[in-house]
Write an enzyme that holds these catalytic residues in place. Structure first.
Site, mmCIF file in Angstrom:
data_model
loop_
_atom_site.group_PDB
_atom_site.id
_atom_site.type_symbol
_atom_site.label_atom_id
_atom_site.label_comp_id
_atom_site.label_asym_id
_atom_site.label_seq_id
_atom_site.Cartn_x
_atom_site.Cartn_y
_atom_site.Cartn_z
ATOM 1 N N GLN A 101 0.770 -1.132 -0.143
ATOM 2 C CA GLN A 101 -0.023 0.089 -0.400
ATOM 3 C C GLN A 101 0.934 1.285 0.179
ATOM 4 O OE1 GLN A 101 -3.161 -0.582 2.812
ATOM 5 N NE2 GLN A 101 -2.642 -2.517 2.713
ATOM 6 N N VAL A 136 -11.722 -14.496 8.868
ATOM 7 C CA VAL A 136 -11.877 -14.428 10.409
ATOM 8 C C VAL A 136 -13.423 -13.764 10.563
ATOM 9 C CG1 VAL A 136 -10.798 -12.222 11.203
ATOM 10 C CG2 VAL A 136 -11.674 -14.468 13.403
ATOM 11 N N CYS A 223 -0.934 6.168 7.645
ATOM 12 C CA CYS A 223 -0.822 6.890 6.590
ATOM 13 C C CYS A 223 -1.078 8.316 6.671
ATOM 14 C CB CYS A 223 -0.213 6.458 5.629
ATOM 15 S SG CYS A 223 1.401 7.390 4.204
ATOM 16 N N ASP A 362 -2.688 -1.800 11.965
ATOM 17 C CA ASP A 362 -3.356 -0.691 12.691
ATOM 18 C C ASP A 362 -4.671 -0.737 13.249
ATOM 19 O OD1 ASP A 362 -2.114 0.792 9.961
ATOM 20 O OD2 ASP A 362 -2.911 -0.187 8.573
ATOM 21 N N LYS A 370 0.036 4.029 12.788
ATOM 22 C CA LYS A 370 -0.785 3.703 11.822
ATOM 23 C C LYS A 370 0.206 3.120 10.084
ATOM 24 C CE LYS A 370 -4.986 3.294 13.928
ATOM 25 N NZ LYS A 370 -4.789 2.843 14.938
ATOM 26 N N THR A 371 1.395 3.051 9.825
ATOM 27 C CA THR A 371 1.286 3.311 8.803
ATOM 28 C C THR A 371 2.442 1.543 8.418
ATOM 29 O OG1 THR A 371 3.909 4.205 10.328
ATOM 30 C CG2 THR A 371 2.339 5.456 9.171
ATOM 31 N N ALA A 372 3.311 0.790 7.437
ATOM 32 C CA ALA A 372 4.080 0.283 7.426
ATOM 33 C C ALA A 372 5.529 0.125 8.083
ATOM 34 C CB ALA A 372 3.589 -0.094 6.074
ATOM 35 N N CYS A 405 6.640 7.776 7.468
ATOM 36 C CA CYS A 405 6.338 8.439 5.702
ATOM 37 C C CYS A 405 7.152 9.021 5.437
ATOM 38 C CB CYS A 405 4.697 8.364 5.833
ATOM 39 S SG CYS A 405 4.802 9.803 5.452
#
Ligand SMILES: Cc1cc2nc3c(=O)[nH]c(=O)nc-3n(C[C@H](O)[C@H](O)[C@H](O)COP(=O)(O)OP(=O)(O)OC[C@H]3O[C@@H](n4cnc5c(N)ncnc54)[C@H](O)[C@@H]3O)c2cc1C
Length: 463
Positions: A101, A136, A223, A362, A370-372, A405
């Site tokens: 993403q 799930v 992000c 996240d 909330k980032t990679a 980022c």
């Protein structure tokens, strides 16, 4: 029928030199450019490629179920695999395709193709880990069981929730996901295809001229720089095409700040002012009339205003998937309660009420992160803490809120933004001003972050 699969791919050893070779091979950078970037800061520290601490593998028969096989699920599974000997680790992930993403902004810039941001999930399921190709449906944390949408029941001793977040486009009246990518409505968050559509639509918009609007919701988002990047990329593409003159740009928010870190808030405001992007702090998007091309914003005082647009970039409200709340695993009080985020300790990532449940990525209820890039930090903390608990010890490692980022300021330039819970900068390159937009961080974003990301999925170079 069970959809389990056992992979035979060997995890690679943690070696910085190998990452350098990987990065160079896949980067497409000339050796000269690579050395400029790497030499400027010393490569290992520059790219934060230190490995997570080496620990002797712990012998156990524990059953560990990892929900979600995106950035966080795969990274946690790979690290757990290397920390544990004999554990039965299962990843529950419905998607055959893994989406990179962070590359979607580059698709929207016309730099990456869709193929460059997709890989087959099976390549990243670690050796010895089972893959249940399903989603799930429900979790019962008291009986320690997960139910999949296909009706399979999985018992666990430890659970890792890493299912990312839900893009809540439905919360905006009149907006249907299938409308994204047509008649001027875009959202680079929706998919790689939607990012490509945003690139194509901005060109059509440039030819016709008119009003472009960019929105951000009132919820936590992944992000948080991406809505800003969407505006600056679109601006840059039109400036380059000599078409910006016939257009008006507006950035809409109901928040006081454009960016949580003061320095970058100022930087974005300066850039917007320089490029004639009006900042409207008039509220959050509540409704869209796609056919009439009208957007409605509601201010914090409850007043609504409807305005016309020719090009609209929507960043949707975001929340955790509903099964987290239904399982009684969501945070119940405070600012994050509305989103149903996973109630974890924001340092150890252990669940607040169920000690054998952990979260990563996240989905967790932390104030930022909330980032990679955050996942790289979670990968060096959460699996080690799970192993501590498995050995009847207190969690020993702490997440510091690391968030990062490359903030694209134009096509060809970026600033490298890194901060933690203190909302102060924590630059990897201490002796270069990372916050100054430069071609160097753009090159890093285009050529080096992606190989590092895919190394991370194998549990390597965790922060
Ligand atoms: C446009 C955009 C730009 C970005 N730019 C950057 C950037 O520059 N830098 C950066 O560091 N980060 C960036 N990010 C953020 C980054 O991609 C995410 O923070 C990261 O992917 C989070 O990892 P995750 O595993 O929590 O979620 P994801 O990677 O989204 O993975 C969640 C996984 O859970 C699976 N899942 C969903 N529902 C279920 C279910 N019911 N059962 C089982 N599995 C399920 C999904 O299929 C998915 O594979 C960007 C994101 C976007 C969208």
């Amino acid at each position: 029928m069970s959809q389990r699969e056992n992979r035979n791919e060997h995890p690679h050893p943690n070696r910085t030199s190998e990452a350098v070779a990987d990065a160079l091979e896949r980067s497409g950078l000339s050796r000269r450019d690579f050395l400029k970037i790497a030499g400027a800061a010393g490569l290992a520290s520059a790219t934060g490629m230190q490995a997570a601490p080496v620990r002797a593998a712990v012998s156990t028969r524990a059953r560990i179920v990892v929900l979600g096989g995106g950035a966080a699920g795969l990274t946690m599974a790979a690290r757990l695999r290397s920390l544990l000997d004999g554990a039965r680790i299962t990843v529950v992930e419905p998607s055959e395709i893994h989406h990179y993403q962070p590359g979607w902004t580059l698709v929207a810039s016309g730099v990456y193709s869709i193929g460059e941001v997709q890989r087959r999930t099976e390549r990243y399921i670690p050796r010895g880990v089972d893959w249940v190709r399903s989603g799930v449906a429900a979790i019962d944390p008291d009986s320690q069981q997960v139910e999949t949408v296909d009706g399979e029941r999985l018992d666990y001793d430890f659970l890792v929730v890493a299912t990312g977040l839900h893009l809540d486009y439905e919360a905006i009246d009149g907006l249907r996901r299938e409308d994204i990518g047509r008649t001027g409505l875009t959202s680079i968050y929706a998919s790689a295809e939607a990012a490509r559509d945003a690139y194509e639509q901005i060109q059509a918009f440039g030819e016709n001229g008119g009003v472009a609007r960019f929105t951000i919701p009132g919820t936590p988002i992944k992000c948080a720089g991406a809505p800003i990047k969407a505006a600056l990329i679109a601006n840059s593409l039109l400036e380059r095409a000599g078409q910006r003159g016939g257009t008006e740009f507006h950035y809409h928010t109901g928040a006081d700040r454009l960016f949580s870190v003061q320095r970058f808030d100022t930087m974005v405001r300066d850039l917007y002012s320089e490029h004639d992007i009006a900042v409207n702090q008039d509220g959050f998007l509540t409704a869209v009339d796609v056919d009439a091309r009208q957007a409605t914003f509601r201010g914090t005082n409850g007043n609504e205003e409807t305005v016309d647009y020719d090009y609209l970039h929507v960043t949707p409200p975001m929340r955790a998937h509903e099964f987290v709340r239904e399982a009684g695993l969501a945070v119940e009080d405070g600012a994050l309660a509305d989103g149903g985020w996973l109630a974890v300790d924001d340092r150890t990532l252990q669940h607040a009420r169920y000690p054998n449940v952990f979260g990563a990525g996240d989905v967790v209820a932390t104030a930022i992160g909330k980032t990679a890039s955050t996942v790289r930090s979670h990968g060096a903390v959460m699996p080690d803490n799970l192993v501590d608990v498995l050995q009847d010890r207190e969690p020993s490692r702490e997440f510091d809120g690391y968030t990062s980022c490359p903030l694209i300021t134009e096509v060809g330039k970026a600033a490298l933004v890194e901060f933690d819970y203190t909302l102060e900068e924590v630059p990897t390159f201490g002796f270069i001003d990372q916050g100054e937009p430069s071609w160097m961080w753009w090159r890093l974003k285009v050529h080096m972050i992606k190989p590092l990301y895919f190394n991370m999925l194998r549990g390597r170079y965790l922060r």
